[in-house]
Design a protein around this motif. Structure first.
Motif, short mmCIF file in Angstrom:
data_model
loop_
_atom_site.label_atom_id
_atom_site.label_comp_id
_atom_site.label_asym_id
_atom_site.label_seq_id
_atom_site.Cartn_x
_atom_site.Cartn_y
_atom_site.Cartn_z
N VAL A 128 37.33 31.21 43.56
CA VAL A 128 36.59 32.46 43.74
C VAL A 128 37.16 33.17 44.96
O VAL A 128 37.06 32.69 46.09
CB VAL A 128 35.09 32.20 43.93
CG1 VAL A 128 34.35 33.50 44.25
CG2 VAL A 128 34.49 31.57 42.67
N TRP A 166 30.88 26.05 40.81
CA TRP A 166 31.32 26.55 42.12
C TRP A 166 30.51 25.91 43.24
O TRP A 166 31.06 25.48 44.26
CB TRP A 166 31.18 28.07 42.13
CG TRP A 166 31.52 28.75 43.41
CD1 TRP A 166 32.73 28.77 44.05
CD2 TRP A 166 30.63 29.55 44.21
NE1 TRP A 166 32.65 29.52 45.20
CE2 TRP A 166 31.39 30.02 45.32
CE3 TRP A 166 29.30 29.94 44.09
CZ2 TRP A 166 30.83 30.84 46.30
CZ3 TRP A 166 28.75 30.75 45.05
CH2 TRP A 166 29.50 31.18 46.15
N PHE A 214 38.19 35.93 40.02
CA PHE A 214 38.12 34.50 39.69
C PHE A 214 39.50 34.04 39.26
O PHE A 214 40.05 34.50 38.25
CB PHE A 214 37.08 34.26 38.59
CG PHE A 214 36.85 32.81 38.29
CD1 PHE A 214 36.56 31.91 39.30
CD2 PHE A 214 36.93 32.34 36.98
CE1 PHE A 214 36.34 30.56 39.02
CE2 PHE A 214 36.72 31.01 36.70
CZ PHE A 214 36.42 30.11 37.73
#
Length: 217
Positions: A128, A166, A214
Motif C-alpha cells: 500500500v 494489510w 496498491f
C-alpha cells in the motif's frame, strides 16, 4: 494562512501528533507514513464511535501538529488509550475527532505550520503506497495531512479482505513523491479517491495532492 481558516467552530477535526526529535530526526517519508498510519489506526480502534461517523460525513478534516519528545510523551499521557504509529525513527499518534475550536490546551498549543523533516534518497516501499504530488512543494506537515486523507479515503472503499490482510501485516505504508507528469500518469491507476485540497493552507484550492496505489494490482 491559518489552519482554521473557514472552519466552523463546531467542525470536527482529527489531530495527529508527529514526534519531532531535532537531535535524531526521522526522514520525511518516515514521518509522512507514520502520520497516515496513525490517522487510520485511531479510526480503526473505535470505528462505530458516533464522533467518527459525524467527522467522516463532513470533510474528515485533519490537523497535523508537531511535538518534541517531552511534549509527545505528555500527549500520550493525556490519551493513553491511543496506539502509537512507528515507521523507522518516526512516531505519530492519531486522536479521536474533536471540535476545531475546543481542542485541549496541550494539543492547541502544538505548532501546525513549519513542520519539516530531512529528505532521504531511500524509497519507502510497501504493497500500500501513498503517491504525493512532489511538484506542489508541500511542507512535511502538509504532505502528511494529504497522505492521511488519501489513506483514509482508500480505507473506506477497499475490500474488507484486503484491509484485513494489510492489518495482519502490521499496516505498512510506502511513500512515493513524484513530479507532476508522473503523478498525473499514475492517477489513472489509483486504488482509491484522488485527493484535492481545500486550499486552507500552503497550496491553491483544488490542487491534486495524493492518492493510494496498491502495488499488487
Amino acid at each position: 494562512m491559518s489552519e482554521h481558516t473557514e472552519r466552523q467552530p463546531d467542525e470536527l477535526v482529527q489531530p495527529i501528533i508527529l514526534r519531532i526529535d531535532k537531535e535524531d530526526p526521522s526522514t520525511e517519508d518516515e514521518g509522512i507514513s507514520a502520520v497516515a498510519r496513525a490517522a487510520v489506526i485511531a479510526y480503526l480502534q473505535d470505528p462505530q464511535n458516533e464522533q467518527w461517523q459525524i467527522w467522516a460525513s463532513q470533510a474528515f478534516a485533519k490537523s497535523v501538529r508537531r511535538a518534541n519528545p517531552k511534549m509527545f510523551a505528555k500527549v500520550l499521557e493525556l490519551f493513553p488509550e491511543q496506539m502509537v504509529s512507528e515507521v523507522g525513527k518516526a512516531q505519530a499518534v492519531g486522536l479521536p475527532p474533536l471540535p476545531a475550536a475546543a481542542l485541549p490546551k496541550l494539543i492547541a498549543k502544538l505548532q501546525v505550520s513549519g513542520t519539516e523533516l530531512p529528505k532521504s534518497d531511500e524509497v519507502l516501499m510497501a504493497p500500500v503506497n501513498i503517491v504525493l504530488n512532489k511538484s506542489l512543494e508541500m511542507s512535511t506537515g502538509k504532505a502528511a495531512a494529504q497522505a492521511a486523507h488519501a489513506l483514509f479515503a482508500w480505507l473506506t472503499e477497499a475490500q474488507p479482505e484486503l484491509i484485513e490482510n494489510w492489518l495482519k501485516s502490521h499496516a505498512p505504508v510506502g511513500i512515493k513523491q513524484l513530479p507532476r507528469p508522473e503523478f498525473d500518469k499514475l492517477c489513472t491507476q489509483a486504488s482509491g479517491p484522488v485527493i484535492q485540497d481545500a486550499g486552507r493552507t500552503e497550496i491553491e484550492p483544488g490542487s491534486t495532492t495524493a492518492f493510494v496505489l496498491f502495488a499488487q494490482q
